[in-house]
Design a protein around this motif. Structure first.
Motif, PDB file in Angstrom:
ATOM      1  N   PHE A 123       0.766  -1.376   0.059  1.00 36.13           N
ATOM      2  CA  PHE A 123       0.043   0.000   0.020  1.00 36.13           C
ATOM      3  C   PHE A 123       0.998   1.217  -0.058  1.00 36.13           C
ATOM      4  CE2 PHE A 123      -2.276  -3.428   2.062  1.00 36.13           C
ATOM      5  CZ  PHE A 123      -3.385  -3.396   1.306  1.00 36.13           C
ATOM      6  N   GLU A 166       2.755   0.630   8.792  1.00 35.72           N
ATOM      7  CA  GLU A 166       1.403   0.512   8.669  1.00 35.72           C
ATOM      8  C   GLU A 166       0.995  -0.823   7.549  1.00 35.72           C
ATOM      9  OE1 GLU A 166      -0.662   5.029   9.275  1.00 35.72           O
ATOM     10  OE2 GLU A 166       0.286   4.239   7.269  1.00 35.72           O
ATOM     11  N   ASN A 167       2.077  -0.881   6.594  1.00 35.35           N
ATOM     12  CA  ASN A 167       1.916  -2.057   5.861  1.00 35.35           C
ATOM     13  C   ASN A 167       2.410  -3.435   6.562  1.00 35.35           C
ATOM     14  OD1 ASN A 167       1.924  -1.881   2.441  1.00 35.35           O
ATOM     15  ND2 ASN A 167       2.712   0.204   3.355  1.00 35.35           N
ATOM     16  N   GLU A 199       1.575  -3.968   9.689  1.00 33.92           N
ATOM     17  CA  GLU A 199       0.545  -4.068  10.441  1.00 33.92           C
ATOM     18  C   GLU A 199      -0.494  -4.671   9.874  1.00 33.92           C
ATOM     19  OE1 GLU A 199      -0.134  -0.148  12.250  1.00 33.92           O
ATOM     20  OE2 GLU A 199       1.162  -0.225  13.897  1.00 33.92           O
ATOM     21  N   MET A 200      -0.514  -4.917   8.391  1.00 31.43           N
ATOM     22  CA  MET A 200      -1.575  -5.616   8.095  1.00 31.43           C
ATOM     23  C   MET A 200      -1.683  -7.013   8.211  1.00 31.43           C
ATOM     24  SD  MET A 200      -3.139  -3.163   6.226  1.00 31.43           S
ATOM     25  CE  MET A 200      -4.332  -4.220   5.352  1.00 31.43           C
ATOM     26  N   TYR A 217      -3.895  -9.015  12.012  1.00 32.96           N
ATOM     27  CA  TYR A 217      -5.159  -9.856  12.564  1.00 32.96           C
ATOM     28  C   TYR A 217      -4.865 -11.183  12.897  1.00 32.96           C
ATOM     29  CZ  TYR A 217      -5.320 -12.433   8.250  1.00 32.96           C
ATOM     30  OH  TYR A 217      -5.213 -13.369   7.047  1.00 32.96           O
ATOM     31  N   ARG A 237       6.152  -8.243   6.161  1.00 34.47           N
ATOM     32  CA  ARG A 237       4.636  -8.025   6.358  1.00 34.47           C
ATOM     33  C   ARG A 237       4.339  -9.697   6.566  1.00 34.47           C
ATOM     34  NH1 ARG A 237       0.962  -5.105   1.980  1.00 34.47           N
ATOM     35  NH2 ARG A 237       1.683  -7.181   0.792  1.00 34.47           N
TER      36      ARG A 237
END
Length: 231
Positions: free
Chosen positions: A88, A95-96, A98-99, A102, A147
């Motif tokens: 992204f 932030e990438n 953190e994808m 979940y 990631r």
């Protein structure tokens, strides 16, 4: 770790994979090579649950995952980094990363994984607040792999992580893959840089036109490829 048995996959009535068999063992680097359009990327997408097979079986840790969804497969310890990094660009490096959060149980677990990824890829640690779109090609590949590591995989599926990189950056990526494998992560690698891939592999497969043409010792595959070129 991963076993693929007689796998058939098709899109809109056209079959892409024809009775494919493959194994990726714990602690090993398994490579999958072949020409463009051979079905290599489709195989990885099927393993991670993005594409559904029409026949055959998939097993992870001896548990059948043939029709499991992607979240279930990730929770079993398989992670996937697609071709072209698929980041992204307007989001930061952090932030990438953190994808992949979940699948983790807490923010503390995420913090720990971010620190681990920063140790593996120091350049990412230094650029956590930088936009991903401003990274170099090699840095983007490191971010994509990082990631995929956030979910603490036992098996990492990588689709051409060295594509588009100059030889120096390719060497860095391959060195990182060897180090990850030595840390205990099994790797299933689709790669066009055949020479480098064969040097780091414990097991090798050759696919063409949706069929598996070879599976076994990388040294034997090297001899097979040399024979086909030089007769």
């Amino acid at each position: 770790m991963l076993k693929v048995e007689k796998l058939h996959v098709g899109y809109t009535g056209s079959e892409v994979l024809h009775s494919v068999d493959l194994e990726a063992a714990d602690g090993e680097i398994t490579i999958l090579i072949g020409p463009n359009g051979a079905g290599k990327s489709t195989l990885l997408k099927t393993v991670i649950g993005l594409v559904q097979p029409t026949a055959g079986k998939l097993y992870a840790k001896e548990r059948e995952i043939t029709h499991a969804n992607t979240a279930e497969i990730i929770r079993l310890g398989i992670s996937y980094s697609p071709q072209g990094a698929a980041l992204f660009p307007r989001m930061t490096v952090r932030e990438n990363l953190e994808m992949g959060y979940y699948t983790l149980s807490s923010k503390e677990a995420l913090k720990t994984k971010l620190e681990e990824v920063g140790e593996i890829f120091p350049i990412l640690k230094a650029r956590m607040n930088q936009k991903a779109g401003l990274l170099s090609g090699g840095e983007r590949q490191m971010l994509a792999i990082g990631r995929a590591l956030i979910s603490s995989p036992n098996l990492l599926l990588l689709d051409e992580p060295s594509a588009g990189l100059d030889p120096g950056k390719q060497a860095v990526i391959f060195d990182k893959l060897v180090a990850l494998n030595k840390s205990g992560i099994a790797i299933l690698l689709v790669e066009q840089n055949v020479e480098k891939a064969l040097k780091i592999a414990n097991r090798a497969y050759l696919m063409s036109s949706g069929d598996m043409k070879f599976g076994g010792d990388p040294a034997k595959l090297t001899q097979t490829l040399l024979s086909s070129v030089f007769g």
